[in-house]
Design an enzyme around this catalytic site. Structure first.
Site, PDB file in Angstrom:
ATOM      1  N   ASP A 142       0.810  -1.224   0.000  1.00  0.00           N
ATOM      2  CA  ASP A 142       0.000   0.000   0.000  1.00  0.00           C
ATOM      3  C   ASP A 142       0.838   1.265   0.000  1.00  0.00           C
ATOM      4  OD1 ASP A 142       0.723  -0.864   2.626  1.00  0.00           O
ATOM      5  OD2 ASP A 142      -0.689   0.577   3.485  1.00  0.00           O
TER       6      ASP A 142
ATOM      7  N   GLU B 293      -0.649  -1.851   5.281  1.00  0.00           N
ATOM      8  CA  GLU B 293       0.298  -1.731   6.397  1.00  0.00           C
ATOM      9  C   GLU B 293       0.249  -0.352   7.037  1.00  0.00           C
ATOM     10  OE1 GLU B 293       3.493  -0.754   8.807  1.00  0.00           O
ATOM     11  OE2 GLU B 293       3.378   0.153   6.825  1.00  0.00           O
TER      12      GLU B 293
END
Length: 390
Positions: free
Chosen positions: A79, A136
């Site tokens: 991400d 994350e």
């Protein structure tokens, strides 16, 4: 042992993949394009692909050319961050307000590079699972993957992670046994006073004064409450109150973060924030409401697996290029959840000098493509060493 020749041969491919992902950043649990790219590459390499854990997570499963019952997992995060990019190069973000400012684009591609190499050679015994994790950056995607059965569906003995580190020279690695990243908790404090005219403060209970006293007092948690051998950071990051220059407001609101490595210190900091906020507010005639949100736990490396990881790093980079006792960081990392379930280690790969603009989470940051084959070689060697025998 330097970079693997075969991986060096497809360095240009790794760079192209990394820049494509950088140009199309996706934030937590929206990594649809990224996960599709990852899955397509893994399938192209001949790796068994599983999708759906934590929504956009991808797991690739590869068996070696020798029989073996052992299995390990390698994890990369996918991400981006919800922030603008200020870079002017061709592969800068095309998605407004989203940016790969932490290097997860590089993490993803280093693991893809290892997957490609290992799928070609299969010079190991047993099974490796390539775990591409979403969310994350505050989303806790690692926790969700574990809760949704990551290690039940893909049983492993050990799990490994890696993060790029500006300030660590290119070609170097670093790690340590024990805590390597901090627990990341949040607090909110709402202070109620009695509003009124700023020219008549004696008729009010000023929540701005309450808040100012609270901000100063909670700094004593680190200096006077916690064991000085055990680290704790308590930072107030927002303070909101008032709407006019001549009005003392009714209430004030502040929030911040707590960073710790030790579980007892983590609880102690929470208790002291509540005691201090409520005590100061009552002493000055007001009241306080305190809310907490536990974030990621501390990332704690296991001894045997960290020795393995750093020894492999020495094979790739040379013994003089591996730091074995890097100071722990107060940053957080949700790989912690995987280390709570399985023994493993989380190490750092050098991204080059930490010059202004090239620090993590800055608008001018960019992952250093020079280290892509270094990281891919590390992952590949780790699999070949850990799974050398069945």
């Amino acid at each position: 042992m330097p970079i693997k020749n075969r991986i060096a041969d497809f360095h240009a491919d790794l760079t192209a993949w990394r820049r494509d992902i950088h140009a199309h950043p996706e934030i937590a649990f929206e990594e649809h394009r990224t996960s599709a790219l990852v899955a397509a590459k893994l399938e192209e390499f001949g790796i068994e692909v599983h999708r759906g854990l934590a929504g956009t997570g991808v797991v690739g499963t590869l068996k070696g050319n020798r029989p073996g019952d052992r299995a390990i997992a390698l994890r990369a995060d996918m991400d981006a961050l919800p922030m603008p990019e200020a870079n002017g190069f061709e592969h800068a973000s095309k998605n407004e307000g989203k940016m790969h400012a932490c290097g997860h684009d590089g993490h993803t591609v280093m693991l893809l590079g290892a997957a490609r190499y290992l799928a070609e050679t299969r010079n190991f015994a047993g099974t490796v699972h390539f775990v591409f994790q979403p969310g994350e950056e505050g989303g806790g995607g690692g926790r969700i993957m574990v809760e949704e059965g990551l290690f039940e569906k893909f049983p492993v003995e050990e799990v490994y992670g890696m993060h790029n580190w500006p300030g660590l020279p290119v070609g170097q690695f670093a790690g340590r046994v024990g805590p390597v990243m901090a627990a990341t908790d949040q607090f909110e404090i709402t202070l109620e006073g009695r509003g009124g005219h700023a020219a008549q403060p004696h008729k009010t209970v000023d929540p701005i004064v309450l808040g100012s006293q609270v901000v100063g007092a909670i700094q004593t948690i680190a200096s006077r409450n916690a064991d000085p051998i055990k680290s704790v950071v308590v930072s107030v990051t927002q303070f909101h109150a008032g709407s006019a220059f001549n009005v003392i407001p009714q209430s004030a609101w502040l929030c911040g973060t707590i960073r710790t490595f030790d579980a007892d210190v983590r609880l102690q900091a929470r208790e002291r924030i509540e005691e201090i906020a409520k005590g100061v507010a009552i002493a000055l005639g007001g009241s306080a409401e305190v809310k907490f949100k536990f974030g990621y736990p501390a990332t704690v490396n296991h001894a045997d697996q960290t020795e393995t990881a750093l020894s492999v790093a020495e094979r790739v980079a040379g013994a003089g290029n591996v730091q074995r006792d890097i100071p722990p960081s107060m940053g957080g990392e949700d790989f912690a959840y995987m280390l709570l379930e399985k023994p493993g280690s989380y190490i750092f790969i050098g991204n080059g000098p930490e010059v202004e603009g090239q620090k993590l989470h800055q608008v001018n940051y960019d992952f250093n493509d020079e280290i892509l084959p270094v990281g891919a070689s590390y992952w590949s060697q780790l699999v070949e060493d850990v799974l050398a025998h069945g």
